[in-house]
Design a protein around this motif. Structure first.
Motif, PDB file in Angstrom:
ATOM      1  N   LEU A 152     -27.486  13.318 -49.660  1.00 32.23           N
ATOM      2  CA  LEU A 152     -28.440  13.883 -50.608  1.00 32.23           C
ATOM      3  C   LEU A 152     -28.582  15.382 -50.376  1.00 32.23           C
ATOM      4  O   LEU A 152     -28.793  15.827 -49.243  1.00 32.23           O
ATOM      5  N   PHE A 153     -28.481  16.145 -51.456  1.00 35.63           N
ATOM      6  CA  PHE A 153     -28.714  17.588 -51.418  1.00 35.63           C
ATOM      7  C   PHE A 153     -29.898  17.860 -52.336  1.00 35.63           C
ATOM      8  O   PHE A 153     -29.782  17.785 -53.554  1.00 35.63           O
ATOM      9  N   LEU A 154     -31.061  18.119 -51.732  1.00 34.14           N
ATOM     10  CA  LEU A 154     -32.315  18.284 -52.469  1.00 34.14           C
ATOM     11  C   LEU A 154     -32.781  19.731 -52.392  1.00 34.14           C
ATOM     12  O   LEU A 154     -32.928  20.282 -51.299  1.00 34.14           O
ATOM     13  N   ILE A 155     -33.004  20.333 -53.560  1.00 36.21           N
ATOM     14  CA  ILE A 155     -33.499  21.706 -53.622  1.00 36.21           C
ATOM     15  C   ILE A 155     -34.762  21.735 -54.480  1.00 36.21           C
ATOM     16  O   ILE A 155     -34.770  21.214 -55.600  1.00 36.21           O
ATOM     17  N   ALA A 156     -35.812  22.338 -53.951  1.00 33.66           N
ATOM     18  CA  ALA A 156     -37.045  22.522 -54.711  1.00 33.66           C
ATOM     19  C   ALA A 156     -37.512  23.959 -54.513  1.00 33.66           C
ATOM     20  O   ALA A 156     -37.941  24.340 -53.435  1.00 33.66           O
ATOM     21  N   LYS A 180     -33.166   6.455 -50.976  1.00 33.52           N
ATOM     22  CA  LYS A 180     -33.288   6.378 -49.515  1.00 33.52           C
ATOM     23  C   LYS A 180     -32.322   5.341 -48.939  1.00 33.52           C
ATOM     24  O   LYS A 180     -31.624   5.599 -47.955  1.00 33.52           O
ATOM     25  N   LYS A 181     -32.255   4.168 -49.564  1.00 37.78           N
ATOM     26  CA  LYS A 181     -31.338   3.127 -49.088  1.00 37.78           C
ATOM     27  C   LYS A 181     -29.892   3.581 -49.234  1.00 37.78           C
ATOM     28  O   LYS A 181     -29.054   3.327 -48.366  1.00 37.78           O
ATOM     29  N   TRP A 182     -29.596   4.280 -50.334  1.00 34.88           N
ATOM     30  CA  TRP A 182     -28.231   4.779 -50.562  1.00 34.88           C
ATOM     31  C   TRP A 182     -27.829   5.755 -49.456  1.00 34.88           C
ATOM     32  O   TRP A 182     -26.701   5.723 -48.963  1.00 34.88           O
ATOM     33  N   VAL A 183     -28.751   6.623 -49.036  1.00 37.03           N
ATOM     34  CA  VAL A 183     -28.456   7.556 -47.943  1.00 37.03           C
ATOM     35  C   VAL A 183     -28.273   6.793 -46.630  1.00 37.03           C
ATOM     36  O   VAL A 183     -27.325   7.048 -45.881  1.00 37.03           O
ATOM     37  N   ALA A 214     -32.019   6.983 -61.129  1.00 33.02           N
ATOM     38  CA  ALA A 214     -31.279   6.242 -60.103  1.00 33.02           C
ATOM     39  C   ALA A 214     -32.160   5.135 -59.546  1.00 33.02           C
ATOM     40  O   ALA A 214     -32.743   5.253 -58.461  1.00 33.02           O
ATOM     41  N   GLU A 215     -32.264   4.052 -60.271  1.00 38.37           N
ATOM     42  CA  GLU A 215     -33.155   2.964 -59.883  1.00 38.37           C
ATOM     43  C   GLU A 215     -32.427   1.776 -59.275  1.00 38.37           C
ATOM     44  O   GLU A 215     -33.065   0.819 -58.840  1.00 38.37           O
ATOM     45  N   GLN A 216     -31.086   1.823 -59.253  1.00 32.30           N
ATOM     46  CA  GLN A 216     -30.306   0.762 -58.644  1.00 32.30           C
ATOM     47  C   GLN A 216     -29.153   1.375 -57.858  1.00 32.30           C
ATOM     48  O   GLN A 216     -28.533   2.348 -58.299  1.00 32.30           O
ATOM     49  N   ILE A 217     -28.864   0.796 -56.701  1.00 35.48           N
ATOM     50  CA  ILE A 217     -27.812   1.305 -55.841  1.00 35.48           C
ATOM     51  C   ILE A 217     -26.481   1.394 -56.587  1.00 35.48           C
ATOM     52  O   ILE A 217     -25.708   2.351 -56.413  1.00 35.48           O
ATOM     53  N   ALA A 218     -26.216   0.419 -57.445  1.00 41.28           N
ATOM     54  CA  ALA A 218     -24.936   0.389 -58.162  1.00 41.28           C
ATOM     55  C   ALA A 218     -24.713   1.652 -58.981  1.00 41.28           C
ATOM     56  O   ALA A 218     -23.567   2.076 -59.174  1.00 41.28           O
ATOM     57  N   GLN A 219     -25.799   2.275 -59.433  1.00 40.26           N
ATOM     58  CA  GLN A 219     -25.664   3.499 -60.225  1.00 40.26           C
ATOM     59  C   GLN A 219     -25.113   4.653 -59.391  1.00 40.26           C
ATOM     60  O   GLN A 219     -24.508   5.583 -59.931  1.00 40.26           O
ATOM     61  N   MET A 269     -29.822  17.134 -41.871  1.00 40.06           N
ATOM     62  CA  MET A 269     -30.175  16.008 -41.018  1.00 40.06           C
ATOM     63  C   MET A 269     -29.268  14.818 -41.299  1.00 40.06           C
ATOM     64  O   MET A 269     -28.898  14.564 -42.451  1.00 40.06           O
ATOM     65  N   GLU A 270     -28.907  14.109 -40.259  1.00 42.70           N
ATOM     66  CA  GLU A 270     -28.258  12.822 -40.414  1.00 42.70           C
ATOM     67  C   GLU A 270     -29.346  11.770 -40.562  1.00 42.70           C
ATOM     68  O   GLU A 270     -30.389  11.835 -39.910  1.00 42.70           O
ATOM     69  N   TYR A 271     -29.109  10.812 -41.468  1.00 43.72           N
ATOM     70  CA  TYR A 271     -30.123   9.797 -41.743  1.00 43.72           C
ATOM     71  C   TYR A 271     -29.419   8.469 -41.941  1.00 43.72           C
ATOM     72  O   TYR A 271     -28.725   8.285 -42.940  1.00 43.72           O
ATOM     73  N   GLY A 272     -29.585   7.560 -41.010  1.00 46.01           N
ATOM     74  CA  GLY A 272     -28.808   6.325 -41.056  1.00 46.01           C
ATOM     75  C   GLY A 272     -27.333   6.666 -40.969  1.00 46.01           C
ATOM     76  O   GLY A 272     -26.905   7.442 -40.121  1.00 46.01           O
ATOM     77  N   LYS A 273     -26.549   6.144 -41.899  1.00 47.93           N
ATOM     78  CA  LYS A 273     -25.134   6.473 -41.964  1.00 47.93           C
ATOM     79  C   LYS A 273     -24.871   7.689 -42.854  1.00 47.93           C
ATOM     80  O   LYS A 273     -23.730   8.138 -42.970  1.00 47.93           O
ATOM     81  N   GLY A 274     -25.922   8.201 -43.483  1.00 53.43           N
ATOM     82  CA  GLY A 274     -25.763   9.299 -44.427  1.00 53.43           C
ATOM     83  C   GLY A 274     -26.299  10.614 -43.903  1.00 53.43           C
ATOM     84  O   GLY A 274     -26.646  10.749 -42.726  1.00 53.43           O
ATOM     85  N   ARG A 275     -26.404  11.594 -44.810  1.00 50.29           N
ATOM     86  CA  ARG A 275     -26.843  12.932 -44.441  1.00 50.29           C
ATOM     87  C   ARG A 275     -27.688  13.542 -45.543  1.00 50.29           C
ATOM     88  O   ARG A 275     -27.593  13.152 -46.712  1.00 50.29           O
TER      89      ARG A 275
END
Length: 268
Positions: free
Chosen positions: A132-136, A123-126, A80-85, A245-251
């Protein structure tokens, strides 16, 4: 992100470690789906980072229950290197990424897997409204996810987290023991079982869901699953295994254990 789908997944039947295989026989009925079938939000599942769990693999049962609720699920096999993707994605899910240097080699070092450009793009997309749902999971996955998590203020401990308890039973985070917090995604849930995950610190504006306490520890070996009397151990007071967490307009939803969100068969 609609936190409701996390609430449903957190109470699915779960199984332990050993050799993992998705339980494709898992079924569920949803009397009132959130969306008409095939018309709900699009959830993209990352498969571009040697992910241990993918849409077609370990998270196939997860995708099944989401589709039953009307969501659309698609595989995301590209960087995911471009927002358009990401424009077609409402939610981006990445589970247990792994650096190519750790394929078949679960020992230190465990380098981050996301490029600087990917981190910046996600980050910009969020910020612009994506979720974003991140699991590690346990080591080596936190190392692979470290730079993406850190971009949002989360820092993983690259180890094997466990509650202060006797034996090797799964960890229980409950309202009763104070480790499960009342949040938007735990309404009606009193306990969650976790299976050998990791821990992380979280930014002050995040809401912890699953919390460790004094006496809980993370074992941090040089090679995964190889523990000795000299294995590094850190205390987990103030760490979490789940947070939103809410982050900018995203979560964001960040978690340190994957099995609680899917259904697996367990083969000893």
């Amino acid at each position: 992100m609609r936190y409701i789908f996390l609430s449903v997944l957190m109470i699915m039947p779960l199984y332990g470690l050993a050799q993992q295989q998705p339980d494709t026989s898992f079924t569920v009925n949803i009397d009132e789906p959130r969306y008409v079938a095939g018309e709900g939000s699009v959830i993209c599942f990352d498969s571009a980072h040697n992910n241990f769990h993918t849409l077609m693999g370990g998270f196939a049962p997860t995708a099944y229950i989401l589709r039953k609720d009307g969501y659309q699920t698609i595989d995301f096999p590209e960087l995911a290197e471009q927002i358009a993707q990401l424009n077609d994605c409402r939610i981006f899910v990445t589970v247990n990424p792994l650096h190519e240097s750790n394929l078949g080699n679960w020992q230190l070092p465990n380098p981050p897997v996301y490029s600087a450009r990917e981190v910046e793009t996600i980050k910009k997309w969020v910020v612009d409204g994506g979720s974003l749902f991140l699991i590690a999971d346990h080591m080596p996955f936190p190392g692979a996810a470290s730079n993406l998590a850190k971009a949002f203020g989360f820092e993983f401990s690259n180890g094997f987290a466990r509650l202060n308890k006797e034996g090797n039973s799964p960890d229980v985070f409950s309202m009763e023991n104070g480790r499960l917090r009342s949040t938007a995604i735990t309404d009606g849930i009193t306990r969650v079982t976790s299976f050998t995950g990791s821990a992380f610190t979280y930014p002050s504006d995040a809401t912890p869901v699953m919390l460790f306490e004094e006496g809980d520890v993370s074992l941090e070996p040089e090679i995964a699953w190889q523990f000795t009397d000299t294995t590094k151990t850190i205390g987990l007071d103030g760490f979490a295994q789940g947070a939103i967490m809410e982050y900018g307009k995203g979560r964001l939803a960040v978690y340190g254990e994957a099995a609680m969100f899917t259904a697996q068969k367990n083969y000893k």
